[in-house]
Scaffold this motif. Sequence first.
Motif, PDB file in Angstrom:
ATOM      1  N   TYR A 140       0.919  -1.580   0.035  1.00 51.27           N
ATOM      2  CA  TYR A 140       0.376  -0.057  -0.124  1.00 51.27           C
ATOM      3  C   TYR A 140       1.182   1.643  -0.067  1.00 51.27           C
ATOM      4  O   TYR A 140       0.785   2.130  -0.897  1.00 51.27           O
ATOM      5  CB  TYR A 140      -0.603  -0.158   1.004  1.00 51.27           C
ATOM      6  N   GLY A 141       2.154   1.228   0.803  1.00 56.46           N
ATOM      7  CA  GLY A 141       2.550   2.361   1.295  1.00 56.46           C
ATOM      8  C   GLY A 141       3.917   2.639  -0.977  1.00 56.46           C
ATOM      9  O   GLY A 141       3.545   3.594  -0.804  1.00 56.46           O
ATOM     10  N   ILE A 171       1.011   4.384  -3.320  1.00 57.35           N
ATOM     11  CA  ILE A 171       0.263   5.783  -2.870  1.00 57.35           C
ATOM     12  C   ILE A 171       2.042   6.351  -2.776  1.00 57.35           C
ATOM     13  O   ILE A 171       1.011   7.605  -3.522  1.00 57.35           O
ATOM     14  CB  ILE A 171      -0.290   5.792  -1.489  1.00 57.35           C
ATOM     15  N   ASN A 172       3.110   6.281  -2.728  1.00 56.41           N
ATOM     16  CA  ASN A 172       4.191   6.584  -2.566  1.00 56.41           C
ATOM     17  C   ASN A 172       4.556   6.863  -4.408  1.00 56.41           C
ATOM     18  O   ASN A 172       5.662   7.056  -4.442  1.00 56.41           O
ATOM     19  CB  ASN A 172       4.802   6.125  -1.824  1.00 56.41           C
ATOM     20  N   VAL A 190       8.915   1.931   2.030  1.00 58.94           N
ATOM     21  CA  VAL A 190       8.956   3.465   1.450  1.00 58.94           C
ATOM     22  C   VAL A 190       9.947   4.684   1.394  1.00 58.94           C
ATOM     23  O   VAL A 190       9.830   5.286   0.915  1.00 58.94           O
ATOM     24  CB  VAL A 190       7.652   4.448   1.963  1.00 58.94           C
ATOM     25  N   LEU A 237       2.205   7.517   6.404  1.00 59.96           N
ATOM     26  CA  LEU A 237       3.015   6.526   5.362  1.00 59.96           C
ATOM     27  C   LEU A 237       2.999   7.465   4.429  1.00 59.96           C
ATOM     28  O   LEU A 237       3.842   7.020   2.765  1.00 59.96           O
ATOM     29  CB  LEU A 237       2.752   5.443   4.349  1.00 59.96           C
ATOM     30  N   GLY A 238       2.843   8.795   3.986  1.00 65.38           N
ATOM     31  CA  GLY A 238       2.532   9.645   3.460  1.00 65.38           C
ATOM     32  C   GLY A 238       0.859   9.893   1.655  1.00 65.38           C
ATOM     33  O   GLY A 238       1.391  10.057   1.530  1.00 65.38           O
ATOM     34  N   ALA A 239       0.128   9.106   2.839  1.00 65.43           N
ATOM     35  CA  ALA A 239      -1.120   8.828   1.681  1.00 65.43           C
ATOM     36  C   ALA A 239      -1.748  10.460   2.068  1.00 65.43           C
ATOM     37  O   ALA A 239      -1.592  11.062   3.497  1.00 65.43           O
ATOM     38  CB  ALA A 239      -1.533   7.893   2.209  1.00 65.43           C
ATOM     39  N   SER A 248      -6.135   9.088  -0.974  1.00 66.78           N
ATOM     40  CA  SER A 248      -6.250   7.441  -1.420  1.00 66.78           C
ATOM     41  C   SER A 248      -6.460   6.669   0.452  1.00 66.78           C
ATOM     42  O   SER A 248      -6.633   5.945   0.618  1.00 66.78           O
ATOM     43  CB  SER A 248      -4.010   6.935  -1.578  1.00 66.78           C
ATOM     44  N   SER A 270      -8.326   3.346  -0.340  1.00 63.97           N
ATOM     45  CA  SER A 270      -7.502   2.209   0.522  1.00 63.97           C
ATOM     46  C   SER A 270      -7.909   1.512   1.541  1.00 63.97           C
ATOM     47  O   SER A 270      -7.771   0.856   1.698  1.00 63.97           O
ATOM     48  CB  SER A 270      -6.558   2.188  -0.269  1.00 63.97           C
ATOM     49  N   ILE A 271      -8.596   2.592   2.756  1.00 61.77           N
ATOM     50  CA  ILE A 271      -8.271   1.887   3.959  1.00 61.77           C
ATOM     51  C   ILE A 271      -9.680   2.436   4.508  1.00 61.77           C
ATOM     52  O   ILE A 271     -10.210   1.215   4.936  1.00 61.77           O
ATOM     53  CB  ILE A 271      -7.192   3.487   4.944  1.00 61.77           C
TER      54      ILE A 271
END
Lengths: 257, 291
Positions: free
Chosen positions: A114-115, A118-119, A170, B182-184, B188, B192-193
């Motif tokens: 996931y991380g 998105i990155n 990440v 995480l930077g989302a 997102s 996604s969550i």
Amino acid sequence: MQTTKIQTKTIIDISDLNLFFGEKQVLKNIGMNIAEKMVTALIGPSGCGKSTLLRTLNRMHDLSPDAHISGDISIDGQNIFHKNIIVNNLRKKVGMVFQKPNPFPKSIYDNIAYGLQINGFSKEKIPQIVEESLHKSYLFEEVKDKLHEPATRLSGGQQQRLCIARTIAVKPDIILMDEPCSALDPLSTLKIEELILDLKKDYTIVIVTHNMQQAVRVSDFTAFMYLGELVEFDETIKIFNNPEKQLTKNYINGHFG
Amino acid sequence: MNSKQRVRIDKTFKYLFQFAGFACIGILVGIFIMLIYNSVAFFIQIKPLDFVTGTQWNPSLHFGLLPLLASTLLVTFGAMIIAIPLGICTALFISEYATGVTKSILKPAIEMLSAIPSVVIGFLGIVVISPGISAVFGLSNGLNSLNGAILLAIMALPTIITVAEDAIHAVPLTIKEASYGLGATKWSTMKSIVLPAAYPGIIAAVMLGMGRAIGETMTVLMATGNSLAFPTGFFSSIRTITATIAIEMGEVPFQTTHYHGLFALALILFLITMSINVLAERIANRIRKFQ
């Protein structure tokens, strides 16, 4: 002790940091430099502001509308409160591991992927990075046959290592850990501590801990905080053997806290 | 108070609660038996196959389910197309974006919407939405299934929004923080969550909204034109299963084929809502596995 001073390069520069939740001042004039590729521990009694300080470093307080911050924090010379900073990029660079293991309600594999998605990591590289991250967090051998099972079926210690794996996947520069072992049993704690010492080679780690032995075991520098103020900040050996302030001495000797 | 008395009081309350619990089951079983009993009486006279494949409902001669079933499904489907996206987006807005005054007005306002009696909604359909539809699409008559779908969407919205908002709100802050950490971005994280984690609750919300729409009677009776012709699209006037039962039950002679036929319609309605429930439960369970 002065002669053995560790040679370091500053990566996080905090100066005149004040933080209010509504009317209540939680951080008071904090100033400290955090060294690159070292482990810095934040200790102090409950409510002293150590977790709050940690969460300013990746601007997690953006999520609480009543938090007001003044002062500067620079990471790699860039002020993180500057309006040009994209907070998502900051949080990719400054990863975070939380107090209670908080895997996503997804499979083990997807927790890490996931991380990466998105990155914007390229699709072809994701499986490889997932595997690498699991190796780095000492989890791969335990989960290699069940990568597509729900992450919530793992034990607490495994979940926390998965959270670390997901954070390092990440490729951050800095990892913030907010009492990462407080919900774990001693053996899982030991594994995480070994992992922290190993990760230090590649990452700067800032760890909040309630456990003073843990600070001694894993950290190079220790900051002692009390009632929102930074009382003393020095090499861990110095803080625990020969602190300058009486307050620090009382705390590490267990007189309060 | 001696111990004998205390034991007696204790037992009395146990039996009281037990009675309340069994009474519910009794009522449910009773209704089911009544439906089955009268439906069987109907199916002795009319072949089940003729009933479910018949394209005409004309109680003196033909007992065909299809036009009524098609009407019910069409209007419910239309209502869900409107209400599901609108409801989920509103729930997300309330739970994730709205703050302070907006939130404190929006939530009670939506709950107020569900307090409007269905006959008033039907009224709104006749005097506002139906003329609007006929003006916009150039139809002579706006009392059609589109009108019914819009009204049912309005009626299903409060249920969908309230239940979906509860489900979204119940997603633990810790996993949202993990995602932001995480930077989302907010989007997102939501996509996604939050939404996957809230999925079982959102399915339940949609299901309850759909149940509300299928079972709704007064509004569709007033605002969909009462036509027994087989529907051909959203501009057709229709008559749903519920409206048919409501209209005809008052006038039907007791214990006739027609009378039993209305029970057969009710049984079909019951089977539809039950299968929606079972289906939704299965979807929800499959997703709950990951939590």
